[in-house]
Design a protein around this motif. Structure first.
Motif, PDB file in Angstrom:
ATOM      1  N   VAL A  91     -19.581 -12.434 -41.188  1.00 33.61           N
ATOM      2  CA  VAL A  91     -19.969 -11.647 -40.010  1.00 33.61           C
ATOM      3  C   VAL A  91     -21.449 -11.286 -40.106  1.00 33.61           C
ATOM      4  O   VAL A  91     -22.184 -11.340 -39.119  1.00 33.61           O
ATOM      5  N   GLY A  92     -21.897 -10.917 -41.315  1.00 33.99           N
ATOM      6  CA  GLY A  92     -23.302 -10.583 -41.524  1.00 33.99           C
ATOM      7  C   GLY A  92     -24.224 -11.752 -41.231  1.00 33.99           C
ATOM      8  O   GLY A  92     -25.377 -11.556 -40.828  1.00 33.99           O
ATOM      9  N   LYS A  93     -23.722 -12.977 -41.395  1.00 34.63           N
ATOM     10  CA  LYS A  93     -24.516 -14.181 -41.121  1.00 34.63           C
ATOM     11  C   LYS A  93     -24.281 -14.690 -39.694  1.00 34.63           C
ATOM     12  O   LYS A  93     -24.718 -15.789 -39.345  1.00 34.63           O
ATOM     13  N   ASN A  94     -23.541 -13.891 -38.904  1.00 33.32           N
ATOM     14  CA  ASN A  94     -23.216 -14.247 -37.509  1.00 33.32           C
ATOM     15  C   ASN A  94     -22.424 -15.546 -37.402  1.00 33.32           C
ATOM     16  O   ASN A  94     -22.577 -16.303 -36.433  1.00 33.32           O
ATOM     17  N   GLU A  95     -21.603 -15.815 -38.397  1.00 30.27           N
ATOM     18  CA  GLU A  95     -20.719 -16.982 -38.336  1.00 30.27           C
ATOM     19  C   GLU A  95     -19.452 -16.627 -37.570  1.00 30.27           C
ATOM     20  O   GLU A  95     -19.019 -15.475 -37.559  1.00 30.27           O
ATOM     21  N   LYS A  96     -18.859 -17.631 -36.953  1.00 21.28           N
ATOM     22  CA  LYS A  96     -17.662 -17.397 -36.142  1.00 21.28           C
ATOM     23  C   LYS A  96     -16.437 -17.256 -37.036  1.00 21.28           C
ATOM     24  O   LYS A  96     -16.243 -18.027 -37.973  1.00 21.28           O
ATOM     25  N   LEU A  97     -15.621 -16.234 -36.753  1.00 18.41           N
ATOM     26  CA  LEU A  97     -14.378 -16.023 -37.479  1.00 18.41           C
ATOM     27  C   LEU A  97     -13.206 -16.519 -36.657  1.00 18.41           C
ATOM     28  O   LEU A  97     -13.267 -16.566 -35.429  1.00 18.41           O
ATOM     29  N   SER A  98     -12.119 -16.874 -37.332  1.00 17.95           N
ATOM     30  CA  SER A  98     -10.900 -17.266 -36.623  1.00 17.95           C
ATOM     31  C   SER A  98     -10.233 -16.026 -36.049  1.00 17.95           C
ATOM     32  O   SER A  98     -10.505 -14.891 -36.469  1.00 17.95           O
ATOM     33  N   GLU A  99      -9.341 -16.231 -35.092  1.00 14.20           N
ATOM     34  CA  GLU A  99      -8.593 -15.116 -34.505  1.00 14.20           C
ATOM     35  C   GLU A  99      -7.797 -14.380 -35.574  1.00 14.20           C
ATOM     36  O   GLU A  99      -7.708 -13.153 -35.576  1.00 14.20           O
ATOM     37  N   PHE A 100      -7.227 -15.143 -36.510  1.00 14.55           N
ATOM     38  CA  PHE A 100      -6.446 -14.539 -37.580  1.00 14.55           C
ATOM     39  C   PHE A 100      -7.301 -13.602 -38.426  1.00 14.55           C
ATOM     40  O   PHE A 100      -6.889 -12.494 -38.764  1.00 14.55           O
ATOM     41  N   GLU A 101      -8.516 -14.055 -38.778  1.00 15.00           N
ATOM     42  CA  GLU A 101      -9.399 -13.229 -39.611  1.00 15.00           C
ATOM     43  C   GLU A 101      -9.836 -11.969 -38.884  1.00 15.00           C
ATOM     44  O   GLU A 101      -9.894 -10.887 -39.486  1.00 15.00           O
ATOM     45  N   LEU A 102     -10.118 -12.092 -37.585  1.00 12.58           N
ATOM     46  CA  LEU A 102     -10.498 -10.917 -36.795  1.00 12.58           C
ATOM     47  C   LEU A 102      -9.351  -9.913 -36.725  1.00 12.58           C
ATOM     48  O   LEU A 102      -9.549  -8.703 -36.876  1.00 12.58           O
ATOM     49  N   GLU A 103      -8.135 -10.436 -36.505  1.00  9.97           N
ATOM     50  CA  GLU A 103      -6.966  -9.553 -36.431  1.00  9.97           C
ATOM     51  C   GLU A 103      -6.675  -8.913 -37.780  1.00  9.97           C
ATOM     52  O   GLU A 103      -6.305  -7.739 -37.845  1.00  9.97           O
ATOM     53  N   LEU A 104      -6.834  -9.673 -38.853  1.00  6.52           N
ATOM     54  CA  LEU A 104      -6.596  -9.147 -40.194  1.00  6.52           C
ATOM     55  C   LEU A 104      -7.547  -7.996 -40.496  1.00  6.52           C
ATOM     56  O   LEU A 104      -7.130  -6.936 -40.970  1.00  6.52           O
ATOM     57  N   ALA A 105      -8.824  -8.186 -40.199  1.00  9.26           N
ATOM     58  CA  ALA A 105      -9.813  -7.127 -40.436  1.00  9.26           C
ATOM     59  C   ALA A 105      -9.530  -5.916 -39.548  1.00  9.26           C
ATOM     60  O   ALA A 105      -9.563  -4.765 -40.011  1.00  9.26           O
ATOM     61  N   ALA A 106      -9.207  -6.163 -38.275  1.00 13.01           N
ATOM     62  CA  ALA A 106      -8.935  -5.062 -37.339  1.00 13.01           C
ATOM     63  C   ALA A 106      -7.706  -4.263 -37.750  1.00 13.01           C
ATOM     64  O   ALA A 106      -7.640  -3.049 -37.539  1.00 13.01           O
ATOM     65  N   ARG A 107      -6.735  -4.936 -38.367  1.00 11.35           N
ATOM     66  CA  ARG A 107      -5.520  -4.263 -38.817  1.00 11.35           C
ATOM     67  C   ARG A 107      -5.843  -3.143 -39.803  1.00 11.35           C
ATOM     68  O   ARG A 107      -5.114  -2.166 -39.912  1.00 11.35           O
ATOM     69  N   SER A 123      -8.789  -1.440 -39.758  1.00  9.83           N
ATOM     70  CA  SER A 123      -9.903  -0.679 -39.168  1.00  9.83           C
ATOM     71  C   SER A 123     -11.276  -1.201 -39.587  1.00  9.83           C
ATOM     72  O   SER A 123     -12.241  -0.448 -39.636  1.00  9.83           O
ATOM     73  N   LEU A 124     -11.334  -2.484 -39.924  1.00  8.42           N
ATOM     74  CA  LEU A 124     -12.623  -3.087 -40.249  1.00  8.42           C
ATOM     75  C   LEU A 124     -13.153  -3.813 -39.012  1.00  8.42           C
ATOM     76  O   LEU A 124     -12.917  -4.996 -38.809  1.00  8.42           O
ATOM     77  N   ASP A 125     -13.826  -3.057 -38.161  1.00  6.40           N
ATOM     78  CA  ASP A 125     -14.382  -3.635 -36.938  1.00  6.40           C
ATOM     79  C   ASP A 125     -15.700  -4.346 -37.280  1.00  6.40           C
ATOM     80  O   ASP A 125     -16.209  -4.234 -38.403  1.00  6.40           O
ATOM     81  N   PRO A 126     -16.281  -5.078 -36.320  1.00  2.00           N
ATOM     82  CA  PRO A 126     -17.520  -5.826 -36.602  1.00  2.00           C
ATOM     83  C   PRO A 126     -18.655  -4.947 -37.153  1.00  2.00           C
ATOM     84  O   PRO A 126     -19.415  -5.381 -38.027  1.00  2.00           O
ATOM     85  N   ARG A 127     -18.754  -3.700 -36.675  1.00  2.00           N
ATOM     86  CA  ARG A 127     -19.812  -2.813 -37.181  1.00  2.00           C
ATOM     87  C   ARG A 127     -19.630  -2.541 -38.673  1.00  2.00           C
ATOM     88  O   ARG A 127     -20.579  -2.628 -39.450  1.00  2.00           O
ATOM     89  N   LYS A 128     -18.407  -2.232 -39.075  1.00  2.00           N
ATOM     90  CA  LYS A 128     -18.135  -1.953 -40.492  1.00  2.00           C
ATOM     91  C   LYS A 128     -18.321  -3.217 -41.331  1.00  2.00           C
ATOM     92  O   LYS A 128     -18.823  -3.158 -42.453  1.00  2.00           O
ATOM     93  N   LEU A 129     -17.882  -4.347 -40.794  1.00  2.00           N
ATOM     94  CA  LEU A 129     -18.025  -5.599 -41.540  1.00  2.00           C
ATOM     95  C   LEU A 129     -19.499  -5.941 -41.772  1.00  2.00           C
ATOM     96  O   LEU A 129     -19.887  -6.389 -42.856  1.00  2.00           O
ATOM     97  N   LYS A 130     -20.345  -5.696 -40.758  1.00  2.00           N
ATOM     98  CA  LYS A 130     -21.781  -5.947 -40.927  1.00  2.00           C
ATOM     99  C   LYS A 130     -22.375  -4.995 -41.958  1.00  2.00           C
ATOM    100  O   LYS A 130     -23.256  -5.364 -42.733  1.00  2.00           O
ATOM    101  N   GLU A 131     -21.859  -3.762 -41.973  1.00  2.00           N
ATOM    102  CA  GLU A 131     -22.325  -2.789 -42.959  1.00  2.00           C
ATOM    103  C   GLU A 131     -21.918  -3.225 -44.375  1.00  2.00           C
ATOM    104  O   GLU A 131     -22.715  -3.150 -45.318  1.00  2.00           O
ATOM    105  N   ILE A 132     -20.679  -3.714 -44.510  1.00  2.00           N
ATOM    106  CA  ILE A 132     -20.205  -4.196 -45.818  1.00  2.00           C
ATOM    107  C   ILE A 132     -21.035  -5.382 -46.287  1.00  2.00           C
ATOM    108  O   ILE A 132     -21.301  -5.538 -47.483  1.00  2.00           O
ATOM    109  N   ALA A 133     -21.473  -6.208 -45.343  1.00  4.25           N
ATOM    110  CA  ALA A 133     -22.275  -7.388 -45.695  1.00  4.25           C
ATOM    111  C   ALA A 133     -23.596  -6.996 -46.357  1.00  4.25           C
ATOM    112  O   ALA A 133     -24.183  -7.794 -47.097  1.00  4.25           O
TER     113      ALA A 133
END
Length: 199
Positions: A135-151, A153-163
């Protein structure tokens, strides 16, 4: 008489629990297919080998138990509760309790559970750091990966922060989170808690 009957029933329950001592370790085997379904055979195999050969992965064992709360069964002495739901007091002396405790260690339930949860924790850390890094490199994630992270509470903002957090890739190809340094690096408490919960 009532007290005698209650003690007899309790004794019989305790005695019956000996039936489980022999094969209780087998119950931990169910964690293996779960890990494979969640992470894929290749990563489970790689993660298992890394536990034996990769020093950075081994250094993470304490964090998996203490920071992420995985594999606490042996330290908290509750492994046998996976088999015995009755937490009533033991009948007779402490010798009976010691016999049962030795049995639960000897049948490998405790060590198997801790070992598999340590591998599972290692793979979860790798999986979520890999997602965050992409996510930090702006690469595309699969629907499964997005849903897994969202499950978790790891939204794109938090994922970029973790990066941007301190973590590294080991020689075995697995990511290791230096989570103890995250707060000092400016990672928000909300993001740290979400990541720990996800693992």
């Amino acid at each position: 008489p009532t007290s005698f009957t209650a003690r007899t029933v309790q004794f019989l329950k305790e005695f019956t629990s000996l039936n489980y001592l022999g094969g209780a370790g087998i119950t931990a085997i169910g964690d293996i297919p779960k890990m494979i379904m969640e992470n894929g055979f290749k990563d489970v195999f790689k993660g298992s080998l890394a536990q034996l050969s990769d020093r950075k992965i081994q250094n993470q064992w304490g964090d998996i138990k203490e920071i992420y709360g995985e594999a606490l069964e042996l330290s908290l002495g509750i492994t046998q509760q996976r088999i015995l739901e009755d937490t009533g007091s033991n009948v007779g002396s402490n010798v009976w309790k010691e016999v049962k405790d030795i049995g639960f260690i000897a049948n490998a339930l405790g060590p198997m559970t801790v070992g598999l949860k340590t591998i599972s924790g290692t793979l979860s850390i790798h999986r979520f750091l890999d997602i965050a890094n992409r996510v930090g490199k702006n690469e595309k994630l699969s629907e499964f990966e997005l849903e897994l992270a969202a499950r978790y509470s790891l939204d794109p903002r938090k994922l970029k922060e973790i990066a941007t957090a301190p973590f590294e890739k080991t020689k075995s190809g697995l990511y290791v989170a230096n989570i103890s340094d995250w707060a000092e690096a400016g990672i928000s408490t909300e993001t740290i808690v979400a990541f720990r919960s996800a693992v």
